[in-house]
Design a protein around this motif. Sequence first.
Motif, PDB file in Angstrom:
ATOM      1  N   TYR A 101       0.836  -1.076  -0.235  1.00 29.42           N
ATOM      2  CA  TYR A 101      -0.017   0.024   0.004  1.00 29.42           C
ATOM      3  C   TYR A 101       0.849   1.361  -0.041  1.00 29.42           C
ATOM      4  CZ  TYR A 101      -4.763  -1.675   0.628  1.00 29.42           C
ATOM      5  OH  TYR A 101      -5.787  -2.359   0.536  1.00 29.42           O
ATOM      6  N   ASN A 102       0.471   1.959  -0.881  1.00 30.66           N
ATOM      7  CA  ASN A 102       1.344   3.489  -0.752  1.00 30.66           C
ATOM      8  C   ASN A 102       0.736   4.268   0.710  1.00 30.66           C
ATOM      9  OD1 ASN A 102       1.435   6.330  -1.138  1.00 30.66           O
ATOM     10  ND2 ASN A 102       1.861   5.918  -3.132  1.00 30.66           N
ATOM     11  N   THR A 105      -1.092   8.148  -0.394  1.00 32.12           N
ATOM     12  CA  THR A 105      -2.616   7.769  -1.186  1.00 32.12           C
ATOM     13  C   THR A 105      -3.445   6.602  -0.869  1.00 32.12           C
ATOM     14  OG1 THR A 105      -1.485   6.872  -3.169  1.00 32.12           O
ATOM     15  CG2 THR A 105      -1.102   9.474  -3.002  1.00 32.12           C
ATOM     16  N   HIS A 106      -2.657   5.691  -0.539  1.00 24.85           N
ATOM     17  CA  HIS A 106      -3.300   4.033  -0.073  1.00 24.85           C
ATOM     18  C   HIS A 106      -3.603   3.616  -1.485  1.00 24.85           C
ATOM     19  CE1 HIS A 106      -3.368   6.048   3.837  1.00 24.85           C
ATOM     20  NE2 HIS A 106      -4.320   6.806   3.536  1.00 24.85           N
ATOM     21  N   GLN A 107      -2.861   3.857  -2.502  1.00 23.57           N
ATOM     22  CA  GLN A 107      -2.992   3.153  -3.802  1.00 23.57           C
ATOM     23  C   GLN A 107      -2.278   1.801  -3.600  1.00 23.57           C
ATOM     24  OE1 GLN A 107      -0.733   4.835  -6.740  1.00 23.57           O
ATOM     25  NE2 GLN A 107      -1.759   4.107  -8.557  1.00 23.57           N
ATOM     26  N   LEU A 118      -2.068  -1.245 -10.461  1.00 16.79           N
ATOM     27  CA  LEU A 118      -2.221  -0.308  -9.464  1.00 16.79           C
ATOM     28  C   LEU A 118      -3.682   0.079  -9.162  1.00 16.79           C
ATOM     29  CD1 LEU A 118       0.742   1.970 -10.881  1.00 16.79           C
ATOM     30  CD2 LEU A 118       0.668   0.705  -8.711  1.00 16.79           C
ATOM     31  N   TRP A 119      -4.005  -0.111  -8.094  1.00 17.80           N
ATOM     32  CA  TRP A 119      -5.579   0.320  -7.805  1.00 17.80           C
ATOM     33  C   TRP A 119      -5.675   1.142  -6.655  1.00 17.80           C
ATOM     34  CZ3 TRP A 119      -8.189  -0.683  -3.250  1.00 17.80           C
ATOM     35  CH2 TRP A 119      -9.690  -0.310  -3.230  1.00 17.80           C
ATOM     36  N   SER A 120      -6.688   2.054  -6.879  1.00 22.47           N
ATOM     37  CA  SER A 120      -6.902   3.109  -5.745  1.00 22.47           C
ATOM     38  C   SER A 120      -8.335   3.015  -5.404  1.00 22.47           C
ATOM     39  CB  SER A 120      -6.465   4.484  -6.085  1.00 22.47           C
ATOM     40  OG  SER A 120      -6.990   5.207  -7.308  1.00 22.47           O
ATOM     41  N   GLN A 123     -10.760   4.583  -8.159  1.00 20.21           N
ATOM     42  CA  GLN A 123     -10.655   3.961  -9.393  1.00 20.21           C
ATOM     43  C   GLN A 123     -11.713   2.710  -9.404  1.00 20.21           C
ATOM     44  OE1 GLN A 123      -7.113   3.324 -10.550  1.00 20.21           O
ATOM     45  NE2 GLN A 123      -6.310   5.559 -11.146  1.00 20.21           N
ATOM     46  N   LYS A 161       4.248   6.870  -9.603  1.00 20.59           N
ATOM     47  CA  LYS A 161       2.820   6.350  -9.498  1.00 20.59           C
ATOM     48  C   LYS A 161       2.115   5.751 -10.425  1.00 20.59           C
ATOM     49  CE  LYS A 161       1.900  10.192  -7.406  1.00 20.59           C
ATOM     50  NZ  LYS A 161       0.925  11.053  -6.522  1.00 20.59           N
ATOM     51  N   ASN A 162       2.517   6.151 -11.709  1.00 20.45           N
ATOM     52  CA  ASN A 162       1.703   5.816 -12.777  1.00 20.45           C
ATOM     53  C   ASN A 162       2.205   4.525 -13.210  1.00 20.45           C
ATOM     54  OD1 ASN A 162       0.226   8.212 -12.538  1.00 20.45           O
ATOM     55  ND2 ASN A 162       1.558   9.217 -13.833  1.00 20.45           N
TER      56      ASN A 162
END
Length: 1241
Positions: A101-102, A105-107, A118-120, A123, A161-162
């Motif tokens: 987990y980020n 941003t908790h991504q 990559l999931w947030s 999204q 992050k992308n």
Amino acid sequence: MRAVLTWRDKVEQCVYDLAFKPDGAQLIVAAGSRLLVYDTSDGTLLQPLKGHKDTVYCVAYAKDGKRFASGSADKSVIIWTSKLEGILKYTHNDSIQCVSYNPVTHQLASCSSSDIGLWSPEQKSVSKHKSSSKITCCSWTNDGQYLALGMFNGVVSIRNKNGEEKVKIERPGGSLSPIWSISWNPSSRWENFWMNIEIEDSEEAIVSRYFQEIPSTLKSAVYSSQGSEAEEDEPEEEDDSAGDDSLEERNDILAVADWGQKLSFYQLSGKQIGKDHSLNFDPCCISYFTKGEYILLGGSDKQVSLFTKDGVRLGAVGEQTSWVWTCKVKPDSNYVVVGCQDGTISFYQLIFSTVHGLYKDRYAYRDSMTDVIVQHLITEQKVRIKCKELVKKIAIYKNRLAIQLPEKILIYELYSEDSLDMRYRVKEKIARKFECNLLVVCADHIILCQERRLQCLSFSGVKEREWQMESLIRYIKVIGGPPGREGLLVGLKNGQILKIFVDNLFAIVLLKQATAVRCLDMSASRNKLAVVDENDMCLVYDIHTKELLFQEPNANSVAWNTQCEDMLCFSGGGYLNIKASTFPVHQQKLQGFVVGYNGSKIFCLHVFSMSAVEVPQSAPMYQYLDRKMFREAYQIACLGVTDTDWRELAMEALEGLEFETAKKAFTRVQDLRYLELINSIEERKKRGETNNDLFLADVFSYQGKFHEAAKLYKKSGHENLALDMYTELRMFEYAKDFLGSEDPKETKMLIAKQADWARNINEPKAAVEMYISAGEHCKAIEISGDHGWVDMLIDIARKLDKAEREPLLMCAHFFKKLDNPGYAAETYLKIGDLKSLVQLHVETQRWDEAFALGEKHPEFKDDIYVPYAQWLAENDRFEEAQKAFHKAGRQGEAVRVLEQLTHNAVVESRFSDAAYYYWMLSMQCLDIAQDPAQKEVMLGKFHHFQHLAELYHGYHAIHRYVEEPFSFHLPETLFNISRFLLHSLTKDTPLGISKVNTLFTLAKQSKALGAYKLARHAYDKLQGLQIPARFQKSIELGSLTIRSKPFHDSEELVPLCYRCSTNNPLLNNLGNVCINCRQPFVFSASSYEVLHLVEFYLEEGITDEEAVSLIDLEAPRLKRENKWQEITSNNAQTLRLDESMDSVGEDDPFTAKLSFEQGGSEFVPVVVSRSVLRSMSRRDVLIKRWPPPLQWQYFRSLLPDASITMCPSCFQMFHSEDYELLLLQHTCCPYCRRRVDDPSP
């Protein structure tokens, strides 16, 4: 460091991953296809979670604690809530290897064998990115900006992050060294930054000084510029090349563990920090402590190892029976959980023991397990010694420092003998492994304590001697001594206390008690011993007699004051206890252990930090004071008390007549007043005085205890001193009790002092009344005057006798100051001070009274008129001021005022006023010329000023003509004036008179009147002068047009000489005289025409009075048939001819005198005799009656039919008609401004 097992559980499947909830309350375990949730406090299994169909490889908790994720071999990722509910599931193409987990941003990043997802929560879809190799591990940076991926091919990929790759790190081993675990250091900033100073011959350590905080926003390029700490110079392990960057603690440090059995560190930029660290096992997991200070590593060696953040191994946490696949640290704690291949889950607590040493004001302690910090407890200065190995023991003594490492002991020494020096260098190295419980260092030896045995080794490692004790050694301390012969204080478990000298094989038993020893200390003089036993009792013994002096409960440590024999302190139960001598204990709250007591500073160890506590010694000092032990109290105060305590000590000692102690104490608080008192008492004692009551009375009076002092003064027979004291204190009611008799003089003195006091306490009216009662009139007047009490001043002044001059003068002074000049005048008249009265009238500008007084007393004339004239001048009444100066006889001031007036008038272009002032100046000079000493100079000035007055009077008309739009004069008048001025300005031109204006006027009027030749000459002259721009065009035009006119002048304008009848040119090189007979022309002061007057002089011997009497005779003439009429009006003398007369025949004696030799260059004046005077008519003669020393001037009119008037004041001549017209216009003479109604000549 030691690990204590808290709880353990075992499941059937391999434990691949673990994750703590951020608050540390729960532990998520990936075991088989299930997730197990444990309570971390006791290892209770809270709930198994089923959702995956195959083995769960990874689990991660979000930083906010709201959700966690798990990844499985079934290619799916499940998102769970903190309530243990599955809320989302998505899949990859391959089995999931890791999730993370980020932290911001908790991504969620989920990595499979072939791609990254990559999931947030915001999204709906999962963005996926391909990977060139199998991903084994991943980790986000602290700021959540970058994601590091560990690959099976030995590559570390850092992405944003992308999912875009920014940095790629290729490890030397490549695919032979798969990256198995990575982790970013969670420390968000540099806690401490050390600027490094390398020790000479630094084989083992680097000293770093001065703590400095570095903000977390700095980037790596900045860090490298700050300098770095070099690696330990151990050539068999590391080389120096990596020393630049190796140990800097910075943001974003990535720890990488691969199956090449290496541990490495990298910056975010991809640059490696330091060298690879060899592990000797295959690492399966890496995990940082919450603050990033330690690293956990587990793997194929079947144990978890603890490393520093720099990669230095500290030891094993716990040995297991199978491979360790995962290990994690509970957030913000020292608890560690370990997951093994055989399904074992172990939960350990790590206990970090304090390793430290203290000697006086130097405290050395272990930091970060591998560093030693030496702190100066007084200056708060610190130095850091980086050892790069686990520090096991520390000992410090004087300038020596000993550090025990796993395989060696290092001995350091200070660079210098300076007590504040904090620079250490390596003195010796003992390269042997030692096992000991305690380590002590001396000047030339180290002492190893091994349970019951003490070994003394030299710095080269040679054992010199050994002592075997009866029981376990519980406490050991160096108590000083010569180098190589130091003494050791040893406490044993059986209660025995020994003293051992390092050069002596035999131990000395000091005493033995029944209980085990926990802490020991010996007093500064080696006479007393303080012991803390296992029952928390502090016992104090006399070493020589073995007597127990006293004991105090609740003690865990004790320390004697190194500067005071009778003071010790001990701590326990959250309190600090200070005991002086046998007095009761003084307590104050304090957490920790007392380890030292130096002066007023107590050194206290609380948890891992040492602090110096400043403790005022007030309580023990007052205990000594209560028993009048002043010298002992002074010794305690020297250790450190407040200024108030020092003053109290000084006062107590002074009252106890202990002057030496009081003097020292008052010197400490810098009280000069009491020091002077003590010195005076000591001087009196030297002179033989022995009356202590008198000394004590002085002390009481200084302290403000006045009644006690008065009683002692009376007791010692010095009542006069009590009277003086009360009088000085304004305590007059008490002072009256000590008056020796009813002597009126003493009573008056007391009243006067009381009045002084009333004045000082701001009761002035009472003070005035008292002063009057005491006969102090001057002081009463001064107070009344200062407060503006006029009525009281009048009352005092009228009651005073005129003989009391000084107080009356003071009254008059205050009357003037308070703007009551009438009362001041009354007072001056009372004492007959006329001079002051005159000065009063002058200061108050009461000029009428001053003039009246001056008339009665002419001696004050100067004192009146001079200030009056100055006052007039200051009020811009200069003419009146000039007259006043003149009246006061100050001719110099009068002349100066006139000169200033004249200059101002010229500067301001008031030429008529300038002419008038120059005329007045000339008359002043003529007045001064009566003084024979100044006659010649003043007569010269008179003629000069008369000339200037005539010039400015004429130029006034020219200036008005040029500057003003309308002309006030006839063209003939302007023509005559400009000619007069040009003939007069043969040399210097006075200030303000412009030749351009004069020539311009002459040119214009000449052209208008037909004097073309003269006009052409004037225009030519103008060409050579600087012409104002406003005249330029007019002059140029006139210069051109005049050339069209005839080159001659009109004959009507040609002036005639009335003496020789010669026609004179309009432009006369000789000036205003006839070119033939040189007779000066007489001009009218208004039209400036040549008047028909001829000046004549008297023969020698004829006086002015005789000449006037002869003229007044008017002897009859034979051929004269004329009628003269004399008219006197306005004090002017006028001759008018009523009938025409025949031509004057040759029988007229005056006409005969007019003849002269033609063509002579010298002027021949007309001189007349008595007979000629007798033949003259009074109506034909005008006389300028100049005051002495000038002679009178006589003028004869040659055309009696043309009336001429002469001003009797300035003696200027006018045509009678012109004069009468000017009088009507100005009501005064246009020249001297004599008014018509002024009777004076």
